[in-house]
Scaffold this motif. Structure first.
Motif, PDB file in Angstrom:
ATOM      1  N   SER A   1       0.823  -1.223   0.000  1.00 54.03           N
ATOM      2  CA  SER A   1       0.000   0.000   0.000  1.00 54.03           C
ATOM      3  C   SER A   1       0.851   1.264   0.000  1.00 54.03           C
ATOM      4  O   SER A   1       0.325   2.357  -0.186  1.00 54.03           O
ATOM      5  N   LYS A   2       2.177   1.124   0.225  1.00 52.77           N
ATOM      6  CA  LYS A   2       3.027   2.340   0.257  1.00 52.77           C
ATOM      7  C   LYS A   2       4.070   2.244  -0.852  1.00 52.77           C
ATOM      8  O   LYS A   2       4.608   1.171  -1.136  1.00 52.77           O
ATOM      9  N   THR A   3       4.415   3.393  -1.411  1.00 56.03           N
ATOM     10  CA  THR A   3       5.321   3.388  -2.552  1.00 56.03           C
ATOM     11  C   THR A   3       6.786   3.364  -2.146  1.00 56.03           C
ATOM     12  O   THR A   3       7.640   3.134  -2.977  1.00 56.03           O
TER      13      THR A   3
ATOM     14  N   TYR B   1      -3.744   3.216  -5.934  1.00 56.40           N
ATOM     15  CA  TYR B   1      -3.421   3.630  -7.302  1.00 56.40           C
ATOM     16  C   TYR B   1      -1.970   4.079  -7.435  1.00 56.40           C
ATOM     17  O   TYR B   1      -1.312   3.779  -8.426  1.00 56.40           O
ATOM     18  N   LEU B   2      -1.456   4.783  -6.411  1.00 60.11           N
ATOM     19  CA  LEU B   2      -0.058   5.257  -6.466  1.00 60.11           C
ATOM     20  C   LEU B   2       0.894   4.074  -6.559  1.00 60.11           C
ATOM     21  O   LEU B   2       1.873   4.105  -7.307  1.00 60.11           O
TER      22      LEU B   2
ATOM     23  N   LYS C   1       0.810   2.504  -9.997  1.00 65.00           N
ATOM     24  CA  LYS C   1       1.631   3.238 -10.994  1.00 65.00           C
ATOM     25  C   LYS C   1       3.111   2.983 -10.770  1.00 65.00           C
ATOM     26  O   LYS C   1       3.891   2.848 -11.709  1.00 65.00           O
TER      27      LYS C   1
ATOM     28  N   PHE D   1      -5.794  -3.724  -6.659  1.00 66.14           N
ATOM     29  CA  PHE D   1      -7.178  -3.480  -6.246  1.00 66.14           C
ATOM     30  C   PHE D   1      -7.180  -2.090  -5.628  1.00 66.14           C
ATOM     31  O   PHE D   1      -6.580  -1.877  -4.575  1.00 66.14           O
TER      32      PHE D   1
ATOM     33  N   TRP E   1      -9.074   2.231  -5.766  1.00 66.62           N
ATOM     34  CA  TRP E   1     -10.138   3.146  -6.172  1.00 66.62           C
ATOM     35  C   TRP E   1      -9.646   4.060  -7.285  1.00 66.62           C
ATOM     36  O   TRP E   1      -8.519   4.562  -7.251  1.00 66.62           O
ATOM     37  N   GLN E   2     -10.519   4.248  -8.262  1.00 65.73           N
ATOM     38  CA  GLN E   2     -10.254   5.263  -9.281  1.00 65.73           C
ATOM     39  C   GLN E   2     -11.569   5.655  -9.927  1.00 65.73           C
ATOM     40  O   GLN E   2     -12.440   4.805 -10.161  1.00 65.73           O
ATOM     41  N   LYS E   3     -11.727   6.937 -10.199  1.00 66.66           N
ATOM     42  CA  LYS E   3     -12.955   7.476 -10.819  1.00 66.66           C
ATOM     43  C   LYS E   3     -14.180   7.118  -9.989  1.00 66.66           C
ATOM     44  O   LYS E   3     -15.245   6.861 -10.523  1.00 66.66           O
TER      45      LYS E   3
ATOM     46  N   ALA F   1     -14.398   1.044  -7.385  1.00 71.84           N
ATOM     47  CA  ALA F   1     -13.394   0.069  -6.946  1.00 71.84           C
ATOM     48  C   ALA F   1     -12.938  -0.700  -8.179  1.00 71.84           C
ATOM     49  O   ALA F   1     -13.753  -1.295  -8.885  1.00 71.84           O
ATOM     50  N   ASN F   2     -11.622  -0.673  -8.445  1.00 64.74           N
ATOM     51  CA  ASN F   2     -11.077  -1.308  -9.644  1.00 64.74           C
ATOM     52  C   ASN F   2     -10.261  -2.530  -9.286  1.00 64.74           C
ATOM     53  O   ASN F   2      -9.449  -2.504  -8.355  1.00 64.74           O
ATOM     54  N   LEU F   3     -10.451  -3.585 -10.054  1.00 67.04           N
ATOM     55  CA  LEU F   3      -9.620  -4.778  -9.947  1.00 67.04           C
ATOM     56  C   LEU F   3      -8.950  -4.959 -11.306  1.00 67.04           C
ATOM     57  O   LEU F   3      -9.626  -5.034 -12.328  1.00 67.04           O
TER      58      LEU F   3
END
Lengths: 129, 624
Positions: free
Chosen positions: A66-68, A83-84, A87, A97, A99-101, A104-106
């Motif tokens: 969860s952390k970059t 999301y970070l 990327k 997995f 969140w975007q827009k 919840a995105n998989l």
């Protein structure tokens, strides 16, 4: 009273999602060692019967990040929780997995699925990018 | 009505169709359970109505008043100056200070007018995630001055957006709207949201004695929200201009002028420290300019009848608050102190008379609330707030308090809520001080804040797919404020009472299809009614594959006032949204399709005027 019940519903849905993901990636293993840097995620993963949480990345079969700023071994199967992170580690990730827009995105990354010879069931194929 | 029956049939038909795929269902269930309103809502603050993100998107609402139009109590209407008013059944418009609006933690505050809620009613809400409307609530839980209706708007979270959206819309009357926002997390500690909007709303025009009655509006809004290591900073510029509509004259024959222009710029900063102490700071600069000309005569207090009315109020606010929460297993204690410094300056030109004056109001508040859980089924809430108002010039100091006690009891699928609140309505400066000019109103520096006692009860049943709420409130008001053309603002003797009730039902066929219905009414105990005594709102949400359907019907009963019999109204809205792809969608929304919307009667105006126009909106949205 009410808040506890709602959090349990969210955790329950998240647990089932990760259960499905981990079972798909490790179909032959009866116990999967998982490392995560998120206490919230650890709480969810602890409820999955075949998941064993480990403290060392090296001893994990699977890393949920969860952390970059984490130093991630390049030979490990990893999954993005955010999301970070998605990327930042896209080249190595099996998927993510996040969140975007407002949704919840998989996502599963096709090249890495092929690299690790992971075969997705039919209802997960539509999440391959 | 045939079209409405067809929509009902379609709703039942599409409700029978279920989403396919186990993971799809899990993701939707996760989204549902993660709905932000589930975290932010406060059931102990009173009766609450929620509009989730999904609701707002499927309804294709553009501005806040598209949502407020669906409110039962209070419902919305239109003042003679063209601005939104809030009305309880049978009553005339509610005082400004009774309605409180929050954008995140920032309250709509104005010592001059009592509140800026009406100004924000026309704001575009594309950057808003969800809306909570609390009724019969004191604002103790949320801070700020007292109010009986609290509207809370929460902006979208960058962590859930990670991208942007552009929305363009136009309607059959020539209105145009353009919204754009972008939100992103740049690191684990820093995220932001930026939003910009411009719109021109064309309204139906009417004619009175050859004068055009025009209420077109123009809005512009720039909003930014930053979060850095928990320091949250909201910066906003909002400007709204409303054409004169009926104007301020007694004969409703306005000349073409700029009407009302309102502008607020603010910066709001908040931070919750590890010790659970929350700091909030606000700087706001509000300017409201009223520009009206009417050769039929405009009432202007001690000046009598004038023809040219130009009035500018400037209101600068600096406020700060410190709050602390202490929680144990069964108890939550919340306490806070706040200070608000309001400076006012008024510049008026009424015909040849030029007036300028200013004043300062310092408000000191201390408040506390305690919630104790008896096991898992019962919660007892007690609250107390003291407000001390200190004016710089002429107006006498005021000390007021708010006291509240309530209980929430859960028994299986039932929930009972009961509250007793003793509160007050804060008088705006415009009723208290005019430096002796007594224009445009005869002010009264000794005017007392009206006191109210509010008793409310709600019974709620939650089934697997349905919820039923029954709500009842009894309000009585002492020292209520009247305006007399010779004496000015005065406190009336005696008490006024008001009762209101609501029956609300929601049935959810599945995640994509639901129906909601509200039936409501009220009684003010007087012989004369100024608005309908009852009404209903029905909403249908449906989805089939890539298409969202939404329909609502707003019914208000007939009423008679100012010697005008106003017919009952059926305001029907229908919308369809096609999701061409995950990024691109197109929508059509028809409003007041029966051309039978609510009509407002105005004193000495020959007929009642429709508050809502019949029109069709066309919208395109692109997410990136």
């Amino acid at each position: 009273m009410i808040v506890t019940t709602l959090l349990a519903s969210k955790q329950d849905a998240e647990r089932k999602i990760y259960e499905s993901i981990i079972k798909t990636i490790f179909p032959q293993k009866s116990a999967v060692a998982v490392w995560t840097d998120s206490e919230k995620k650890a709480k969810v993963l602890r409820e999955i019967p075949f998941v064993k949480l480990v403290e060392e990345k090296r001893s994990a079969d699977f890393l949920i990040i969860s952390k970059t700023d984490e130093g991630i071994p390049e030979d490990k199967k990893i999954f993005a929780d955010g999301y970070l992170v998605f990327k930042a580690f896209k080249k190595q990730l099996i998927g993510g997995f996040y969140w975007q827009k407002g949704r919840a995105n998989l996502i599963f990354i096709k090249n890495n699925l092929q690299k690790y010879k992971i075969d997705l069931p039919s209802d997960l194929k539509k999440y391959v990018k | 009505m045939l079209y409405f029956r067809l929509c009902c049939f379609l709703s039942l038909f599409t409700a029978a169709l279920q989403a396919s795929g186990e993971m799809s269902s899990l993701l939707l269930a996760y989204e549902d359970a993660s709905e932000l309103s589930k975290i932010t809502r406060s059931d102990s603050a009173g009766f609450v109505d929620i509009y989730t993100r999904a609701d707002l998107e499927r309804m294709q609402v553009k501005t806040l008043d598209d949502v407020l139009k669906l409110s039962s109590i209070p419902f919305t209407s239109r003042a003679q100056s063209g601005v939104v008013t809030f009305v309880k059944p049978t009553k005339a418009g509610m005082p400004n200070s009774a309605i409180r609006l929050f954008i995140n933690d920032k309250p709509s505050t104005s010592g001059v007018y009592g509140s800026t809620s009406k100004m924000y009613a026309s704001m575009s809400i594309e950057h808003i995630d969800h809306i909570e409307i609390y009724k019969t609530a004191s604002s103790l839980e949320f801070g700020g001055e007292p109010g009986t209706v609290i509207i809370k708007l929460y902006t979208k979270l960058p962590q859930r957006e990670e991208g942007g959206k552009v929305k363009a819309a136009f309607d059959t009357d020539g209105s145009t709207l353009l919204d754009a926002y972008y939100a992103q997390t740049l690191s684990d500690d820093f995220s932001y949201l930026i939003f910009a909007n411009t719109n021109k709303m064309k309204r139906d025009t009417f004619t009175n004695q050859t004068k055009e009655l025009n209420s077109d509006t123009q809005n512009e809004n720039i909003f930014a929200s930053f979060d850095y290591t928990g320091w949250k900073v909201d910066i906003s510029h909002y400007k709204k201009q409303t054409n004169p509509f009926l104007g301020k004259g007694i004969k409703y024959t306005p000349e073409e002028t700029n009407g009302i222009e309102s502008k607020e710029d603010y910066i709001h900063i908040s931070k919750t420290f590890e010790s659970s102490i929350k700091l909030k700071l606000l700087y706001s600069d509000l300017k409201v300019t009223e520009d009206f000309v009417d050769n039929g005569g405009i009432y202007a207090g001690a000046l009598g009848m004038i023809k040219s009315y130009h009035n500018t109020n400037k209101n600068r606010v600096f406020s700060s608050s410190l709050e602390k929460i202490h929680s144990t297993k069964n108890n939550r204690f919340f306490a806070g102190v706040s200070f608000k410094h309001d400076t006012f300056a008024t510049d008026s030109t009424f015909d040849a008379g030029v007036f300028s004056y200013d004043n300062i109001l310092n408000t000191y508040s201390v408040y506390a609330e305690n919630s104790y859980d008896f096991g898992t089924a019962t919660r007892l809430i007690t609250s107390l707030k003291f407000d001390f108002y200190r004016y710089d010039k002429e107006v006498e100091d005021k000390n007021n308090y708010i006291a509240r006690v309530g209980i929430i009891k859960n028994i299986d699928s039932f929930q009972l809520k009961a509250f007793y609140t003793r509160s007050y309505y804060l008088n705006p400066l415009a009723s208290l001080y005019s430096a002796g000019y007594n224009a445009p109103f005869i002010t009264n520096p000794d005017l007392q804040n009206a006191e109210q006692e509010l008793s409310s009860i709600e019974a709620k049943y939650s089934g697997e797919k349905s919820t039923l709420n029954l709500r009842f409130s009894y309000i009585n008001v002492k020292d209520y404020v009247l305006y007399d053309k010779t004496k000015g603002f005065i406190n009336a003797t005696g008490k006024k009472y008001f009762t209101q009730y609501e029956l609300k039902y929601q049935y959810r066929f599945n995640r994509d299809n639901k129906i909601e219905a509200v039936f409501y009414g009220g009684d003010n105990g007087d012989v004369e009614n100024f608005s309908p005594s009852n009404g209903a709102v029905i909403k249908l949400f449906n989805r089939y594959n890539k298409v969202d359907f939404y329909n609502d019907l707003v019914y208000r009963d007939s009423y008679s006032t100012y010697d005008i019999d106003v017919r009952r109204s059926f305001d029907f809205t229908s919308s369809v949204k096609y999701h061409y792809s995950e990024s691109l969608s197109f929508g059509i929304r028809g409003e007041n399709l029966f051309d039978d919307a609510y009509q407002q009667a105005y004193k000495n105006f020959p007929y009642a005027i429709s508050v809502y126009d019949r029109k069709i909106w066309f919208t395109m949205e692109y997410m990136f």
